[in-house]
Design an enzyme around this catalytic site. Sequence first.
Site, PDB file in Angstrom:
ATOM      1  N   HIS A 231       0.809  -1.214   0.000  1.00 25.85           N
ATOM      2  CA  HIS A 231       0.000   0.000   0.000  1.00 25.85           C
ATOM      3  C   HIS A 231       0.845   1.269   0.000  1.00 25.85           C
ATOM      4  CE1 HIS A 231       0.526  -0.345   4.481  1.00 25.85           C
ATOM      5  NE2 HIS A 231       0.562   0.964   4.396  1.00 25.85           N
ATOM      6  N   ASP A 257      -0.414  -7.398   1.116  1.00 21.93           N
ATOM      7  CA  ASP A 257       0.192  -6.081   1.320  1.00 21.93           C
ATOM      8  C   ASP A 257       1.705  -6.223   1.207  1.00 21.93           C
ATOM      9  OD1 ASP A 257       0.462  -3.418   1.810  1.00 21.93           O
ATOM     10  OD2 ASP A 257      -0.265  -3.462   3.873  1.00 21.93           O
ATOM     11  N   SER A 339       4.342   2.077   9.080  1.00 27.16           N
ATOM     12  CA  SER A 339       3.957   1.127   8.052  1.00 27.16           C
ATOM     13  C   SER A 339       5.150   0.620   7.260  1.00 27.16           C
ATOM     14  CB  SER A 339       2.975   1.791   7.091  1.00 27.16           C
ATOM     15  OG  SER A 339       2.238   0.829   6.406  1.00 27.16           O
TER      16      SER A 339
END
Length: 384
Positions: A231, A257, A339
């Site tokens: 992402h 992901d 992230s």
Amino acid sequence: MRPSPVVSAIGTEALAFGLALAAAPGALAASGPLPQSPSPDSDVATTMAEALERDLNLTSAEAQELLTAQEAAFEADEAAAQAAGDAYGGSVFDTETLELTVMVTDAAAVQAVEATGAKADVVSHGLDGLEAVIDDLNEAAHQPGVVGWYPDITSDTVVLEVLEGAEADAEALIADAGVDASTVTIETTTQSPELYADIRAGLAYTMGGRCSVGNAATNASGQPGFYTAGHCGSVGTQVSIGNGRGVFERSVFPGNDAAWVRGTSNWTLTNLVSRYNSGFYATQSGSSTAPIGSQVCRSGSTTGWHCGTIQARNQTVSYPQGTLHSLIRTSVCAEPGDSAGSFISGTQSQGVTSGGSGNCRTGGTTFYQDVNPMLNSWNIRLRT
């Protein structure tokens, strides 16, 4: 290492994201300084043992004992899985008793498993049975109040998480999936998971926004690069790390992901995992799968270095941006900007941070993408 039977195909990318637990750590170092300005807790941990003391409320002796016992459990788990054969139903490492329990679906396998030093529990479904329930739920129509589901091998059920007041959505999902309600446990939560790739300052690499570097690795041609979260960028997205440059060559999101960034100039790879204000933790030596219940630590540019426990594997998570499958659930805290940062258990890389809920002040839940399917599917070699 246990096999990863679940395959998720997204567009032209096919990744074997299965039951291997992973928390991947290898950090990438550019030839220039990393553009990092994290704000970790003032209580900085300089080793994994110290981070465990802080985050799991352990004494120094307890932290060292846990690390030693967990390393032994890795080996015992592999031996027990082989001994159980088709009856293998998953494993759980208890950080309190330091005992490894292996689930088996056939009582005849108990003796062989216990001969490896692990405890054996007989269950009805095991990993394969719960995987079938997960697959059916994944195929059902999305329900807005349901935030995710994962197999809980201890209870031998699939845990379905739903926002408070939206229990009817969970029941609708179960009905649409056509699964036996007795195989599902419904739990309510007040928090929805979110991706941790907000456009914020202080992250390890920039690509219009910023994300954290995951595992340093080389591709089949020997070119340097790193794993990260899908992402964070689509194929072709340009990346900057100090005076180094790179490009997203692989990217899968949603569904999974995962992404691979190839370095194009000025990169030097290391096996180091950044602890930010406390330096580097240079012990990434492989990617053996850690059992459920194992300690795991995460490196992220927003909050730094934090540890917790692996709670489940093969979690499905419904983010507003899309639904992901085959993530690993942990009690490690994280916040936006962490992230894609790396997860590590002992010296073994486990995966890259996807997202979660909560924060590092009050605690929360964080999910990561397993590293081994990326290594295997894209023919990439982890830097060790």
